[in-house]
Design a protein around this motif. Structure first.
Motif, short mmCIF file in Angstrom:
data_model
loop_
_atom_site.label_atom_id
_atom_site.label_comp_id
_atom_site.label_asym_id
_atom_site.label_seq_id
_atom_site.Cartn_x
_atom_site.Cartn_y
_atom_site.Cartn_z
N ASP A 1 0.71 -1.25 -0.21
CA ASP A 1 0.16 0.13 0.07
C ASP A 1 0.83 1.38 0.04
O ASP A 1 1.51 1.30 0.78
N GLN A 2 0.65 2.11 -0.85
CA GLN A 2 1.32 3.28 -1.07
C GLN A 2 1.47 4.12 0.38
O GLN A 2 2.73 4.71 0.82
N THR A 3 0.52 4.21 0.98
CA THR A 3 0.60 4.99 2.14
C THR A 3 1.54 4.51 3.44
O THR A 3 2.53 4.95 3.95
N ARG A 4 1.09 3.10 3.54
CA ARG A 4 1.89 2.34 4.57
C ARG A 4 3.51 2.30 3.94
O ARG A 4 4.28 2.36 4.98
N LEU A 5 3.72 2.10 2.56
CA LEU A 5 5.12 2.16 2.19
C LEU A 5 5.92 3.39 2.59
O LEU A 5 7.03 3.63 2.97
N THR A 6 5.17 4.50 2.42
CA THR A 6 5.64 5.91 2.66
C THR A 6 5.67 5.97 4.27
O THR A 6 6.90 6.64 4.44
N ILE A 7 4.92 5.59 5.07
CA ILE A 7 5.09 5.68 6.30
C ILE A 7 6.18 4.89 6.95
O ILE A 7 7.29 5.28 7.69
N VAL A 8 6.64 3.55 6.35
CA VAL A 8 7.64 2.59 6.72
C VAL A 8 8.94 3.52 6.17
O VAL A 8 10.13 3.52 6.77
N GLY A 9 8.89 4.21 4.87
CA GLY A 9 10.25 5.06 4.57
C GLY A 9 10.32 6.08 5.32
O GLY A 9 11.66 6.49 5.72
N LEU A 10 9.20 6.68 5.93
CA LEU A 10 9.54 8.05 6.83
C LEU A 10 10.13 7.33 8.17
O LEU A 10 10.88 8.32 8.78
N LEU A 11 9.88 6.29 8.89
CA LEU A 11 10.19 5.97 9.92
C LEU A 11 11.62 5.10 9.91
O LEU A 11 12.08 4.71 10.77
N LYS A 12 11.97 4.71 8.78
CA LYS A 12 13.29 4.08 8.53
C LYS A 12 14.46 4.71 9.45
O LYS A 12 15.19 3.91 10.24
N ASP A 13 14.37 6.09 9.59
CA ASP A 13 15.58 6.49 9.91
C ASP A 13 15.04 7.44 11.49
O ASP A 13 16.27 7.64 12.32
N GLN A 14 13.97 7.63 11.75
CA GLN A 14 13.60 8.36 12.96
C GLN A 14 12.18 8.11 13.17
O GLN A 14 11.41 7.69 12.53
N GLU A 15 11.90 8.40 14.63
CA GLU A 15 10.59 8.21 15.01
C GLU A 15 9.80 9.32 14.67
O GLU A 15 10.38 10.39 14.50
N LEU A 16 8.63 9.21 14.45
CA LEU A 16 7.60 10.33 14.32
C LEU A 16 6.57 10.32 15.09
O LEU A 16 5.86 9.01 15.45
N CYS A 17 5.77 11.35 15.45
CA CYS A 17 4.62 11.42 16.19
C CYS A 17 3.44 11.32 15.04
O CYS A 17 3.50 11.52 14.00
N VAL A 18 2.16 10.89 15.49
CA VAL A 18 0.87 10.71 14.55
C VAL A 18 0.70 11.93 13.98
O VAL A 18 0.49 12.05 12.71
N CYS A 19 1.01 13.05 14.69
CA CYS A 19 0.41 14.57 14.22
C CYS A 19 1.37 14.86 13.11
O CYS A 19 1.21 15.47 12.08
N GLU A 20 2.60 14.61 13.16
CA GLU A 20 3.59 14.70 12.22
C GLU A 20 3.39 14.07 10.70
O GLU A 20 3.45 14.49 9.67
N LEU A 21 3.02 12.54 10.99
CA LEU A 21 2.57 11.65 9.79
C LEU A 21 1.32 12.35 9.01
O LEU A 21 1.26 12.38 7.86
N VAL A 22 0.52 12.87 9.93
CA VAL A 22 -0.96 13.43 9.36
C VAL A 22 -0.45 14.69 8.52
O VAL A 22 -0.94 14.94 7.46
N GLU A 23 0.53 15.72 8.89
CA GLU A 23 0.91 16.84 8.37
C GLU A 23 1.74 16.25 6.85
O GLU A 23 1.20 16.80 5.90
#
Length: 114
Positions: free
Chosen positions: A20-42
């Protein structure tokens, strides 16, 4: 450190999740650092419930882990998951997501959760 090999069934489940494109993007974003849900929403420009549903699927599979800090929930890639090598290999074949985090920082929204 190399993780144990996944079965075909386990590999298929992981590939379906990150297919899924969104989940793949999320995993890519979390690869190097943790993020808050609100940051992912933005970053994803999606509603919080929608982002949370994607995170729930990734968390249920053990691909991401969560950590609560006050009112905020932070997510990171679960480096102990057996599929971390498979996911890392997949991420090497797609553009880095760091520019999305840099754009969030430049907009002043990186620290929304603190």
């Amino acid at each position: 450190m190399s993780q144990p090999l996944l079965s075909v069934e386990e590999s298929s489940k992981v590939l379906k999740l990150v297919g899924d494109q969104t989940r793949l993007t999320i995993v890519g974003l979390l690869k190097d650092q943790e993020l808050c849900v609100c940051e992912l929403v933005e970053i994803l420009e999606m509603s919080q419930p929608s982002v949370s549903q994607h995170l729930k699927k990734l968390r249920s599979a053990g691909i991401v882990k969560e950590k609560r800090q006050g009112h905020w929930m932070f997510y990171s890639l679960n480096e102990d998951h057996a599929a971390v090598d498979l996911i890392s290999d997949i991420l090497t074949h797609m553009p880095d997501q760091k520019e999305k985090i840099e754009a969030l920082e430049q907009s002043g929204k990186r620290i929304v959760c603190e």
